[in-house]
Design a protein around this motif. Structure first.
Motif, PDB file in Angstrom:
ATOM      1  N   ARG A 121       0.849  -1.179   0.000  1.00 37.73           N
ATOM      2  CA  ARG A 121       0.000   0.000   0.000  1.00 37.73           C
ATOM      3  C   ARG A 121       0.889   1.235   0.000  1.00 37.73           C
ATOM      4  NH1 ARG A 121      -5.093   1.810   1.441  1.00 37.73           N
ATOM      5  NH2 ARG A 121      -5.150   3.825   2.514  1.00 37.73           N
ATOM      6  N   LYS A 131      -3.456   4.849  -6.260  1.00 40.98           N
ATOM      7  CA  LYS A 131      -4.209   3.759  -6.891  1.00 40.98           C
ATOM      8  C   LYS A 131      -3.314   2.777  -7.638  1.00 40.98           C
ATOM      9  CE  LYS A 131      -6.832   6.683  -9.080  1.00 40.98           C
ATOM     10  NZ  LYS A 131      -7.859   7.225  -9.999  1.00 40.98           N
ATOM     11  N   GLU A 132      -2.128   3.229  -8.067  1.00 32.39           N
ATOM     12  CA  GLU A 132      -1.244   2.324  -8.797  1.00 32.39           C
ATOM     13  C   GLU A 132      -0.602   1.275  -7.903  1.00 32.39           C
ATOM     14  OE1 GLU A 132       1.173   6.245  -8.341  1.00 32.39           O
ATOM     15  OE2 GLU A 132      -0.925   5.625  -8.579  1.00 32.39           O
ATOM     16  N   ARG A 135      -3.100  -2.924  -9.478  1.00 29.39           N
ATOM     17  CA  ARG A 135      -3.686  -2.678 -10.793  1.00 29.39           C
ATOM     18  C   ARG A 135      -4.098  -3.973 -11.477  1.00 29.39           C
ATOM     19  NH1 ARG A 135       0.921   0.995 -13.481  1.00 29.39           N
ATOM     20  NH2 ARG A 135       2.180  -0.218 -12.014  1.00 29.39           N
ATOM     21  N   LYS A 146      -9.601   3.768 -18.689  1.00 29.15           N
ATOM     22  CA  LYS A 146      -8.681   4.598 -17.918  1.00 29.15           C
ATOM     23  C   LYS A 146      -8.314   5.840 -18.702  1.00 29.15           C
ATOM     24  CE  LYS A 146      -4.431   5.729 -16.070  1.00 29.15           C
ATOM     25  NZ  LYS A 146      -3.370   6.586 -16.613  1.00 29.15           N
ATOM     26  N   SER A 152     -12.308   7.063 -13.563  1.00 30.96           N
ATOM     27  CA  SER A 152     -12.424   8.058 -12.501  1.00 30.96           C
ATOM     28  C   SER A 152     -13.877   8.340 -12.152  1.00 30.96           C
ATOM     29  CB  SER A 152     -11.741   9.361 -12.918  1.00 30.96           C
ATOM     30  OG  SER A 152     -10.361   9.153 -13.145  1.00 30.96           O
ATOM     31  N   PRO A 155     -14.982   4.791  -9.822  1.00 27.28           N
ATOM     32  CA  PRO A 155     -13.725   4.281  -9.266  1.00 27.28           C
ATOM     33  C   PRO A 155     -13.820   2.923  -8.590  1.00 27.28           C
ATOM     34  CG  PRO A 155     -14.606   6.030  -7.880  1.00 27.28           C
ATOM     35  CD  PRO A 155     -15.436   6.007  -9.131  1.00 27.28           C
ATOM     36  N   TYR A 164      -7.212   0.031 -12.320  1.00 24.13           N
ATOM     37  CA  TYR A 164      -6.703   0.197 -10.963  1.00 24.13           C
ATOM     38  C   TYR A 164      -7.316  -0.816  -9.991  1.00 24.13           C
ATOM     39  CZ  TYR A 164      -4.416   4.577 -12.282  1.00 24.13           C
ATOM     40  OH  TYR A 164      -3.603   5.528 -12.862  1.00 24.13           O
ATOM     41  N   GLY A 166     -10.237  -1.273  -9.050  1.00 25.46           N
ATOM     42  CA  GLY A 166     -11.000  -0.437  -8.131  1.00 25.46           C
ATOM     43  C   GLY A 166     -11.967  -1.200  -7.250  1.00 25.46           C
ATOM     44  N   PRO A 170      -8.608  -1.605  -0.758  1.00 27.75           N
ATOM     45  CA  PRO A 170      -7.187  -1.262  -0.609  1.00 27.75           C
ATOM     46  C   PRO A 170      -6.631  -1.532   0.786  1.00 27.75           C
ATOM     47  CG  PRO A 170      -8.525   0.734  -0.642  1.00 27.75           C
ATOM     48  CD  PRO A 170      -9.447  -0.405  -0.977  1.00 27.75           C
TER      49      PRO A 170
END
Length: 389
Positions: A121, A131-132, A135, A146, A152, A155, A164, A166, A170
């Protein structure tokens, strides 16, 4: 040897010093890695005296000094044949690791034999999640969404934000397709099978390419949320028109390598068109926002700073701030930015956790006891924030 660390650096002397200091703290505090870790710094023809300044301070680090900038991929590959570790960490110089980051990654790879690589992280210099850090594979659909900005808009969508990943939490560990080269620990046997970075990528997309080849070799890549690091992001790179062109060139090279001439050639045409459109939009947006960002940066510089920490270097920090004309605030609520001073009591791990969990996302500087500067970000996207002595 358990771990080999490779850092490719270009004109970021003080950020690199903080990075090396955070590495040393992690190595020295680990019974697993102390005495079993080697560090290589490949300097890509810096003009700021990085090697002359840092070599005496870190005599155990192996410095490789290039006379010209060979790019990120080739510079990493220079050091790779010298690595004796069972695991190789590719690390950006504008990163700061928590004291336990190295051991968490190594322990995970040791206990998961089919794990080819692990990433962590990452947060930027204002505590925002990058966010990268995790992926998905940048296939035509994911890349198009993207590049077009749809990711975006949605997300958290598995469909629209696949680039990403999404849909993945995370704050939890996950197997992922693509990891960031800013902090990517790879099993050496996996590198022996896949080779290092593809040197056709001067900068950008080389981590996507290596992650993809590791998976094709039968390994899995993992995103680890158990530890978090700071990536000030882009301190080695001037975010200008040349950067925009280089980034989109790399994406085009990747698309051509894996999609052109394949059964999905129509999808390649769609992706290629998306990249071209996104490049034009990015260049237009840069010309609009850059003057605004510069004004915002000047405004941030004029706001007071608040110092947190107990480092014995505190008098040096205060003196440097006063010489730089920065006003020091007595309360955090009135400050425009924070300066964290890491010492024995204020650990890097606690600083990173506080930045990550704070609801007030302020630009942050870091000073680690024994280093010669305060380095950080004026904002989440602003570069060039060093006050040295």
């Amino acid at each position: 040897m358990i771990l080999s660390v490779i850092i490719v650096s270009f004109n970021v002397k003080y950020f690199l010093e903080q990075c090396l200091c955070s590495l040393k703290r992690g190595i020295d505090q680990s019974t697993l890695l102390s005495g079993n870790t080697e560090v290589f710094v490949v300097d890509n023809a810096s003009t700021d005296g990085s090697v002359a300044f840092l070599q005496p301070l870190y005599p155990s680090v192996h410095f490789i000094q290039n006379t010209q900038n060979h790019g990120f991929a080739r510079a990493n590959n220079q050091a790779l044949p010298q690595c004796r570790g069972s695991f190789v960490l590719f690390l950006n110089p504008d990163t700061i690791l928590a004291e336990d980051s190295l051991e968490i990654c190594v322990s995970f790879l040791m206990s998961h034999p089919r794990a080819g690589a692990a990433g962590v992280r990452m947060i930027d210099g204002s505590g925002r999640f990058l966010k990268e850090s995790k992926r998905g594979f940048p296939g035509p659909r994911a890349s198009f969404f993207k590049m077009s900005g749809m990711a975006s808009v949605f997300p958290g969508s598995r469909f629209f934000a696949a680039y990403y990943a999404g849909h993945l939490d995370p704050h939890r560990d996950h197997p992922v397709e693509i990891l960031s080269g800013a902090c990517m620990m790879v099993r050496k046997t996996a590198l022996d099978q896949t080779g290092g970075f593809d040197e056709q990528f001067f900068m950008y997309a080389e981590d996507i390419d290596l992650s993809y080849r590791i998976r094709r070799a039968g390994y899995q890549n993992y995103y680890l949320a158990a530890t978090c690091i700071i990536h000030f992001k882009g301190e080695s790179t001037q975010k200008d028109i040349r950067y925009i062109r280089q980034f989109h060139l790399a994406m085009d090279q990747f698309a051509r390598k894996y999609f052109r001439g394949s059964p999905g050639s129509r999808r390649f045409s769609l992706l290629n068109s998306g990249i071209a459109v996104k490049q034009r939009i990015s260049m237009l947006w840069y010309s609009i926002k850059e003057p605004i960002k510069k004004r915002a940066g000047r405004s941030t510089r004029n706001k007071p700073v608040f110092i947190k920490g107990d480092s014995p270097d505190l008098p040096l920090v205060i003196s440097a701030l006063e010489k730089a004309g920065r006003q020091i605030s007595d309360t955090a609520s009135e400050a425009g930015s924070l300066i964290y001073c890491a010492g024995e009591q204020k650990t890097l791990k606690s600083i990173i956790r506080e930045m990550d969990e704070s609801s007030r996302k302020l630009s942050c500087y870091i000073h680690i006891e024994g280093t010669h500067a305060i380095a950080g970000s004026l904002s989440g996207k602003e570069k060039d924030s060093v006050i040295s002595w």
